[in-house]
Design a protein around this motif. Structure first.
Motif, short mmCIF file in Angstrom:
data_model
loop_
_atom_site.label_atom_id
_atom_site.label_comp_id
_atom_site.label_asym_id
_atom_site.label_seq_id
_atom_site.Cartn_x
_atom_site.Cartn_y
_atom_site.Cartn_z
N THR A 175 0.83 -1.21 0.00
CA THR A 175 0.00 0.00 0.00
C THR A 175 0.87 1.25 0.00
O THR A 175 0.61 2.20 -0.73
N ILE A 227 2.41 1.69 -3.42
CA ILE A 227 1.45 2.22 -4.38
C ILE A 227 1.22 3.69 -4.12
O ILE A 227 1.15 4.50 -5.05
N SER A 257 1.90 6.54 -6.71
CA SER A 257 0.81 7.44 -7.08
C SER A 257 1.17 8.89 -6.80
O SER A 257 0.83 9.78 -7.56
N VAL A 313 -5.04 4.67 -1.67
CA VAL A 313 -5.08 4.38 -3.10
C VAL A 313 -6.17 3.34 -3.32
O VAL A 313 -6.55 2.62 -2.39
N SER A 314 -6.67 3.28 -4.53
CA SER A 314 -7.63 2.25 -4.89
C SER A 314 -7.38 1.82 -6.32
O SER A 314 -6.73 2.54 -7.08
N GLN A 315 -7.88 0.66 -6.63
CA GLN A 315 -7.73 0.14 -7.98
C GLN A 315 -9.06 -0.36 -8.48
O GLN A 315 -9.86 -0.91 -7.73
N SER A 368 -7.23 0.71 -13.95
CA SER A 368 -6.94 2.04 -13.41
C SER A 368 -6.50 1.97 -11.96
O SER A 368 -6.86 1.05 -11.24
N GLN A 369 -5.75 2.97 -11.56
CA GLN A 369 -5.43 3.16 -10.16
C GLN A 369 -5.70 4.61 -9.81
O GLN A 369 -5.61 5.49 -10.65
N LYS A 370 -6.08 4.80 -8.53
CA LYS A 370 -6.51 6.12 -8.11
C LYS A 370 -5.80 6.50 -6.81
O LYS A 370 -5.58 5.67 -5.95
N GLU A 389 -7.26 9.72 -11.11
CA GLU A 389 -7.26 8.39 -11.72
C GLU A 389 -6.34 8.34 -12.94
O GLU A 389 -6.38 9.22 -13.80
N GLN A 447 -3.29 2.09 -15.82
CA GLN A 447 -2.15 1.36 -15.26
C GLN A 447 -1.21 0.95 -16.38
O GLN A 447 -1.64 0.70 -17.50
N GLN A 454 2.59 -2.40 -11.18
CA GLN A 454 1.83 -1.48 -12.01
C GLN A 454 2.00 -0.07 -11.47
O GLN A 454 1.96 0.15 -10.25
#
Length: 176
Positions: free
Chosen positions: A4, A7, A11, A53-55, A59-61, A94, A97, A108
């Motif tokens: 996490t 990422i 990000s 973060v979220s996926q 996509s990743q955000k 957003e 990836q 990613q």
């Protein structure tokens, strides 16, 4: 937890590059959702602290918040029947990836910017949506500029009613 944080770091690096060459020419201060929020209401969002973060597939955000909202997150919100303070603001950035070819293991990382979405709490301006207002700006792939999605400040409200008991916020602040 390391994943996490990795990422989030990746990000955040993508966030720093948000104003890259392809999108730099657009004057974002003039962007506005018809009948809704304007991009200029969120000046400085690039420096807001990462929440999580979220996926989603492809996509990743990065979800980041202003100091007002971060203070509430650090006190344990969102929580059942507790509300975020006035002036709380969130940005969700957003990206598509893509694999990082330099990494010695599969990872990613952010690719092309896909959208920038904002949420603000202002109960005087937005009483019909429990004080929350929403705006989303998608990247137009042809012009490489941001374009408003939808109309009005309530455009994200219906989706967020699923977490009404958490003051309409989906994303929790994970342990660091």
């Amino acid at each position: 937890m390391k994943t996490t944080l990795a990422i989030a770091a990746i990000s955040a690096a993508g966030l720093a590059a948000l104003g890259g060459v392809a999108l730099a020419a657009q004057d974002r201060s003039t962007l506005k959702v018809p009948g809704g929020l304007s991009f200029s209401e969120f000046k400085g969002y690039q420096a807001w602290e990462a929440v999580a973060v979220s996926q989603v597939p492809g996509s990743q955000k990065l979800i980041a918040a202003n100091a007002t909202m971060m203070a509430a997150y650090k006190k344990g919100l969102p929580a059942k029947d507790q509300t975020f303070p006035e002036g709380s603001r969130v940005v969700k950035i957003e990206w598509s990836q893509k694999p990082n070819p330099a990494s010695p293991y599969p990872v990613q990382v952010p690719g092309e910017l896909k959208s920038v979405a904002f949420i603000v709490k202002d109960t005087r301006r937005f009483p019909k949506t429990k004080g929350w207002a929403y705006a989303k700006f998608d990247v137009d792939p042809k012009t490489r500029t941001l374009k408003p999605e939808g109309a009005g400040a309530a455009c994200g409200y219906a989706c967020h009613t699923a977490v009404a008991a958490q003051d309409y916020i989906f994303t929790a602040y994970p342990a660091r």
